[in-house]
Structures are given as C-alpha cells and as structure tokens.
Design a protein around this motif. Structure first.
Motif, PDB file in Angstrom:
ATOM      1  N   LEU A  97     124.620   7.689 149.531  1.00 32.03           N
ATOM      2  CA  LEU A  97     124.645   8.408 150.796  1.00 32.03           C
ATOM      3  C   LEU A  97     125.225   7.516 151.879  1.00 32.03           C
ATOM      4  N   THR A 154     124.780   8.404 155.138  1.00 31.32           N
ATOM      5  CA  THR A 154     123.957   8.594 156.331  1.00 31.32           C
ATOM      6  C   THR A 154     122.681   7.775 156.222  1.00 31.32           C
ATOM      7  N   LEU A 208     122.281  19.008 146.626  1.00 27.92           N
ATOM      8  CA  LEU A 208     121.905  17.600 146.580  1.00 27.92           C
ATOM      9  C   LEU A 208     121.731  17.100 145.152  1.00 27.92           C
ATOM     10  N   LEU A 248     129.008  14.659 149.683  1.00 30.61           N
ATOM     11  CA  LEU A 248     128.707  15.239 150.984  1.00 30.61           C
ATOM     12  C   LEU A 248     129.955  15.417 151.824  1.00 30.61           C
ATOM     13  N   ASN A 249     130.949  14.543 151.685  1.00 22.24           N
ATOM     14  CA  ASN A 249     132.162  14.661 152.488  1.00 22.24           C
ATOM     15  C   ASN A 249     133.266  15.445 151.793  1.00 22.24           C
ATOM     16  N   THR A 261     133.132  20.108 155.852  1.00 24.40           N
ATOM     17  CA  THR A 261     132.617  19.461 154.650  1.00 24.40           C
ATOM     18  C   THR A 261     131.329  20.114 154.152  1.00 24.40           C
ATOM     19  N   ARG A 305     128.571  18.566 153.838  1.00 29.77           N
ATOM     20  CA  ARG A 305     127.503  18.122 154.742  1.00 29.77           C
ATOM     21  C   ARG A 305     127.435  18.986 156.000  1.00 29.77           C
ATOM     22  N   ASP A 306     128.587  19.376 156.541  1.00 33.55           N
ATOM     23  CA  ASP A 306     128.585  20.269 157.700  1.00 33.55           C
ATOM     24  C   ASP A 306     127.816  21.547 157.394  1.00 33.55           C
ATOM     25  N   ARG A 340     123.907  21.105 157.054  1.00 33.33           N
ATOM     26  CA  ARG A 340     123.152  20.876 158.290  1.00 33.33           C
ATOM     27  C   ARG A 340     123.484  21.908 159.383  1.00 33.33           C
ATOM     28  N   GLN A 391     119.317  15.574 160.583  1.00 36.53           N
ATOM     29  CA  GLN A 391     120.726  15.353 160.267  1.00 36.53           C
ATOM     30  C   GLN A 391     121.642  15.772 161.406  1.00 36.53           C
ATOM     31  N   TYR A 406     118.771  19.069 156.064  1.00 35.65           N
ATOM     32  CA  TYR A 406     119.642  19.761 155.116  1.00 35.65           C
ATOM     33  C   TYR A 406     118.930  21.038 154.679  1.00 35.65           C
TER      34      TYR A 406
END
Length: 423
Positions: free
Chosen positions: A24, A26, A122, A132-133, A152, A154-155, A158, A318, A342
């Motif tokens: 990760l 983050t 996940l 995630l990206n 992405t 991740r976007d 979250r 996040q 998330y």
C-alpha cells in the motif's frame, strides 16, 4: 494486450488463490486487533456492559415495531468477541402472521458496498491482481475521455471518483446497454477534489472487480470472503429455498408485487441483482462475523481474509482533504459528503447514523432499506440493526430523514454505548 484483457485471462486462477500481498502506498492507522478469534455467546456483565441497559436497547426496538414504524427487525450487540444480545422482533411481511426469526435474511442494500465490493477489491489488491492506482478505464469499456482517464480504483473505493450519485437508465428511450450508459456518464467534479457518495461509482467498481477476478461478485465473495468466514447465509439473489426465511421490503409499482428475496432498488434489479452497490442479503449473525473479522485485523476463525494493513486501511480515513466540520450538516449530507474509508462511513459528531456517542474512530454502513452496522474499535464493540422498513418513498432528503427517525438507528447505537460501564 492491455491490463483489462490480461486480467480477464489471469483472473480466474489468480483471484481464487492467494499470492503475495501488494504494497500500500497510503499511510493508515493500525487497526485494533482483539484476541477473540470467534464470536461466542456471553453475558453483558462479563464484557463490561450493563444487562439492564442492553435490555433497554432491545425494548426500544420492540416499541418501534409495536408502534408500526416498520414490520420487523433483528438486532445484535457484541463486545470483545461475545454476543451479549441477539433478538428478533415483529414479522417478515407487513400485515402477515409470519414472525421474524434470528436467522431471517434481510436486503442490506448499500451494506453490499463493504461486505462484497470494497472487500473483494482489497482481496484482489492483496493477491496482486489489482492495484489501487489502476485506471478504471482499463477495465470498464466506455469509461474514458472527458477527464475520466485518470480515475483510479482507489478513487472509487473512497467515493472521490468525480461521478454523480446515480444515473437513472430505467425508462430511457434507446437505452439498450445500461452498463455502457453508466460508463459514459460525465464527471460532476474533479476526481479527488471532494467526497460524493455514489451508487454509480460502486456499480462500476463492481464491474472492475468482476473483470479482474474473472467471475461475478457473488461467486468471488462466496469463494474468498463469505465462505471462508462461515457467512453461509450471505448471498446475492437468495435461492427459492431461502425465500421463506427472507424479510420482505416494500411494494414495487414496477414489478407489481411486494418485494421479497429480490433487491428492492429497481435499477439493480433490472441489472440482474448482482451489482457492486446493492443486492446482498444477509443475517445479523453473518454480519457480526464480518464485523469481528475487521476488529481482528482481517482474520476470523483461523482464516485470514485481509492482511492487517489492508483491514486497517479499509476502515481508516481515506479522505483527509475533506473536513467533517464542513460537511456534517444534515443526515443526508452526512451520508453523501463527510469523510470516508474504503466503502465505510466514519463516525462524526452531528448526524451520523451511528448516533453521537461512538468513539471518533468508529466506522459503519447504512443500507437504504433500514439496515445498519457500526463498529467502535476502541471499545471493541459493535451493533447490527436489520429492519425491513424498506426504501423511503420518495427517496429524497425528507424521506431519508423519516426512515432514520422511524428505525431509530441513532437511538440504537447511542444505547449500546450507554450500556458500557467499565470506562
């Protein structure tokens, strides 16, 4: 061969067998890890709760059912790995003499986002199949252009993808491909600039998961999440054998019948019921297992579903660029705009569906038909409240407020915290 096509070939094999966890990028707070591997029955006093106050919580749920605010419910309270109360109330179908039982299945609607979609994503990150990206456009045909190329995974996880709350395709002339219609929806804001809770975002995230995994969400979740955890009553599209145990929600004008064993949201029903934002049915006991898994740092019953780091990331803030003080201004704004994990909603001081007494690092999820889970990790405490209130009509801010008032979710979770006597 682009990443989406490559993963279609790799997904079936790689997604169903764990490989090296991804790293990760983050920074997250470490989740509290309880020593309790499995949930067992217990007495309130044995885990620092008042038995009288726990009974008061259940009495208030019973009063609401007796007053006709919703037909039935199952409520569960647990602390430190002990279930100190698990009660059933009312009827599975409004106006019918069919009592709710502890193993009744409920349409949990948006709780799907955490028990299925976000966790599945996940798990795939952990497997190294998804990152995630990764760009959503590499997985979803039509999701490109107009500033969307940079959105992405991740976007989406979250709720900062830039997409609107939803897009309504039912009844649209010429809408013969609703998935493409949703994928082509333009952005409403710059990705990453704000939080906007979005069913559309999680429908499309569900598609990303399915492409990466090579199987549908129901199959993947049963193989990698619900099955290993022993959540045997959790499913999309309950089978005919499960319908008698399933609580009905509301009447559907479109379907011309009371909805029972089918997702109540009309768009998700039209898409076949297996989607990323809604569609899961579950019991209070199964959801309690899921809650305990997160308190345990990603494992339960000797099975690890998520790494400790991923489990902590899932329930951490996040969206630090968003301030709760600016966005927690009404119950609807709380759902749509406040900081998120998330998939998860995070406790706030004013209008959280978890009430006002949970610890500041608590997290939970609301389902639009009247279902709620909240977890207070500092106190190692959680509650599950499942009702068959059904989606508010109309589903607007006033309808949402009325549903929350009828179900009494804030009263329920405030009462659970009030039962704590050892702090």
């Amino acid at each position: 061969m682009n990443r989406r096509h490559l993963l279609q070939g790799l997904g079936r094999a790689a997604a169903m067998a764990a490989v090296a966890p991804a790293v990760l990028t983050t920074r997250v707070a470490e989740a509290h890890v309880t020593a309790c591997e499995e949930l067992l029955p217990g007495h309130p006093e044995s885990v620092g709760l008042s038995a009288d106050r726990v009974e008061d919580v259940f009495s208030r749920v019973q009063r609401r059912v007796s007053d006709g605010l919703f037909p039935g419910a199952v409520a569960l309270i647990a602390r430190r790995g002990r279930i100190v109360g698990h009660r059933a109330f009312g009827t599975r179908v409004r106006g019918e003499d069919e009592p709710v039982t502890l193993d009744t299945l409920f349409d949990v609607l948006s709780i799907t986002k955490v028990v299925a979609t976000a966790t599945a994503a996940l798990v795939l990150v952990q497997d190294g199949v998804l990152r995630l990206n990764d760009r959503v456009a590499d997985f979803v045909p039509g999701f490109a252009g107009s500033g969307k190329n940079a959105v992405t995974v991740r976007d989406m996880l979250r709720y900062t993808a830039g997409l609107p709350i939803d897009v309504h395709f039912l009844g649209e002339p010429g809408c013969d491909d609703p998935w493409r219609r949703m994928a082509e929806e333009p952005l409403e804001y710059t990705p990453g600039a704000q939080v906007l809770y979005s069913d559309l975002t999680y429908r499309l995230l569900g598609q990303v998961v399915e492409v990466a995994a090579g199987v549908d969400l129901d199959t993947f979740a049963k193989a990698r999440i619900w099955g290993p955890l022993g959540m045997r009553d959790t499913t999309y599209n309950p089978s005919a054998a499960l319908i008698p145990r399933t609580a009905a929600t509301g009447y559907s004008e479109i379907r011309g019948r009371v909805v029972r064993g089918e997702v109540q949201d009309e768009q998700d029903y039209a898409l076949g019921g297996i989607v990323g934002c809604d569609g899961v049915f579950s019991t209070a006991r199964d959801l309690a297992i899921f809650c305990q898994m997160l308190l345990n740092g990603g494992r339960y019953g000797g099975v690890r579903v998520l790494s400790r780091q991923l489990a902590a990331a899932m329930v951490s803030n996040q969206t630090p660029e968003v301030r709760a003080e600016d966005t927690d201004v009404s119950p609807m704004a709380n759902l749509l705009l406040t900081p998120k994990g998330y998939g998860w909603e995070l406790a706030t001081r004013r209008f959280s569906t978890g009430g006002m007494r949970l610890a500041r690092d608590a997290y939970g999820k609301a389902g639009g038909a009247g279902t709620f889970v909240w977890i207070d990790r500092r106190r190692e405490l959680f509650g599950v409240l499942l009702t068959n209130h059904g989606l508010p009509t109309p589903l607007d801010e006033i309808g949402w407020n009325r549903m929350l008032d009828a179900v009494g979710t804030a009263e329920f979770f405030d009462g659970i915290v009030n039962a704590v006597v050892d702090e």
